[in-house]
Design a protein around this motif. Structure first.
Motif, PDB file in Angstrom:
ATOM      1  N   SER A   1      -3.127   2.409  -6.782  1.00 51.09           N
ATOM      2  CA  SER A   1      -4.245   1.318  -7.297  1.00 51.09           C
ATOM      3  C   SER A   1      -5.395   1.262  -6.300  1.00 51.09           C
ATOM      4  O   SER A   1      -6.599   1.332  -6.681  1.00 51.09           O
ATOM      5  N   LYS A   2      -5.120   1.522  -5.103  1.00 48.35           N
ATOM      6  CA  LYS A   2      -6.298   1.203  -4.097  1.00 48.35           C
ATOM      7  C   LYS A   2      -5.944   2.142  -2.868  1.00 48.35           C
ATOM      8  O   LYS A   2      -4.630   2.374  -2.435  1.00 48.35           O
ATOM      9  N   PRO A   3      -6.940   2.431  -2.109  1.00 49.79           N
ATOM     10  CA  PRO A   3      -6.672   3.243  -1.008  1.00 49.79           C
ATOM     11  C   PRO A   3      -5.688   2.484   0.106  1.00 49.79           C
ATOM     12  O   PRO A   3      -5.940   1.444   0.331  1.00 49.79           O
ATOM     13  N   GLY A   4      -4.854   3.367   0.514  1.00 51.40           N
ATOM     14  CA  GLY A   4      -3.654   2.696   1.334  1.00 51.40           C
ATOM     15  C   GLY A   4      -2.613   1.912   0.854  1.00 51.40           C
ATOM     16  O   GLY A   4      -1.646   1.430   1.715  1.00 51.40           O
ATOM     17  N   TYR A   5      -2.762   1.626  -0.301  1.00 47.54           N
ATOM     18  CA  TYR A   5      -1.867   0.952  -1.068  1.00 47.54           C
ATOM     19  C   TYR A   5      -0.548   1.868  -1.455  1.00 47.54           C
ATOM     20  O   TYR A   5      -0.723   3.214  -1.649  1.00 47.54           O
ATOM     21  N   PRO A   6       0.606   1.447  -1.542  1.00 43.23           N
ATOM     22  CA  PRO A   6       1.770   2.219  -1.856  1.00 43.23           C
ATOM     23  C   PRO A   6       1.633   2.421  -3.406  1.00 43.23           C
ATOM     24  O   PRO A   6       0.908   1.869  -4.356  1.00 43.23           O
ATOM     25  N   PHE A   7       2.308   3.735  -3.950  1.00 44.77           N
ATOM     26  CA  PHE A   7       2.349   4.002  -5.444  1.00 44.77           C
ATOM     27  C   PHE A   7       3.273   2.948  -5.957  1.00 44.77           C
ATOM     28  O   PHE A   7       4.176   2.618  -5.557  1.00 44.77           O
ATOM     29  N   ASP A   8       2.735   2.291  -7.162  1.00 49.16           N
ATOM     30  CA  ASP A   8       3.463   1.504  -8.011  1.00 49.16           C
ATOM     31  C   ASP A   8       3.894   2.399  -9.318  1.00 49.16           C
ATOM     32  O   ASP A   8       3.087   3.016  -9.680  1.00 49.16           O
TER      33      ASP A   8
END
Length: 121
Positions: free
Chosen positions: A101-108
Motif C-alpha cells: 500500500s505504501k513505501p516501506g510497508y509490508p505486502f498485505d
C-alpha cells in the motif's frame, strides 16, 4: 483502502466457458501475486490459479489445461478464462492480490467479495 471487485460470474452449461475479471481500486504502489481461489458449498477455499509479477503461473491440477490466468500490469487486473466447465467447478470464485500500500510497508493480502459460478444443465 485497497478494494478488489470481481465480475464475470454466472450460470453456464457443462462444457461451456466463462471469463472472470478482477480489478483493484484504491491507493497502492505495487502488486506482486494475483490469484483466483474458489469455495464450493461445504468445502474449504482452495487455490485455482496464481500469476506472479514475473508472469509465471501456477495452476491446481483441476484447473490445469482448462483454465488460463492472465494479468494486465498497466490496468492492474487479472482474468481467469475457464473452459470445459463441469459441475465440479460450481463455487464462489474470489480474486486475491498481494499488495504493497505504501513505501516501506509490508505486502498485505486483499480479497474480493466473490462471484458465483454455477455449472448446471
Amino acid at each position: 483502502q485497497v478494494r478488489l471487485v470481481e465480475s464475470g460470474g454466472g450460470s453456464v452449461q457443462p462444457g461451456g466457458s466463462l471469463r472472470l475479471s478482477c480489478r483493484v481500486s484504491g491507493s497502492f504502489i505495487g502488486i506482486s501475486t494475483m490469484a483466483w481461489y474458489r469455495q464450493a458449498p461445504g468445502k474449504e477455499r482452495e487455490l485455482v490459479a496464481a500469476i506472479f509479477n514475473d508472469g509465471n503461473t501456477q495452476y491446481r491440477d483441476h484447473a490445469r489445461g482448462r483454465f488460463t490466468i492472465s494479468r494486465d500490469n498497466d490496468a492492474n487486473t487479472v482474468d481467469l478464462q475457464m473452459n470445459k466447465l463441469t459441475s465440479a467447478d460450481t463455487a464462489v470464485y474470489y480474486c486475491n492480490f498481494v499488495v504493497q500500500s505504501k513505501p516501506g510497508y509490508p505486502f498485505d493480502v486483499f480479497w474480493g467479495q466473490g462471484t458465483q459460478v454455477t455449472v448446471s444443465s
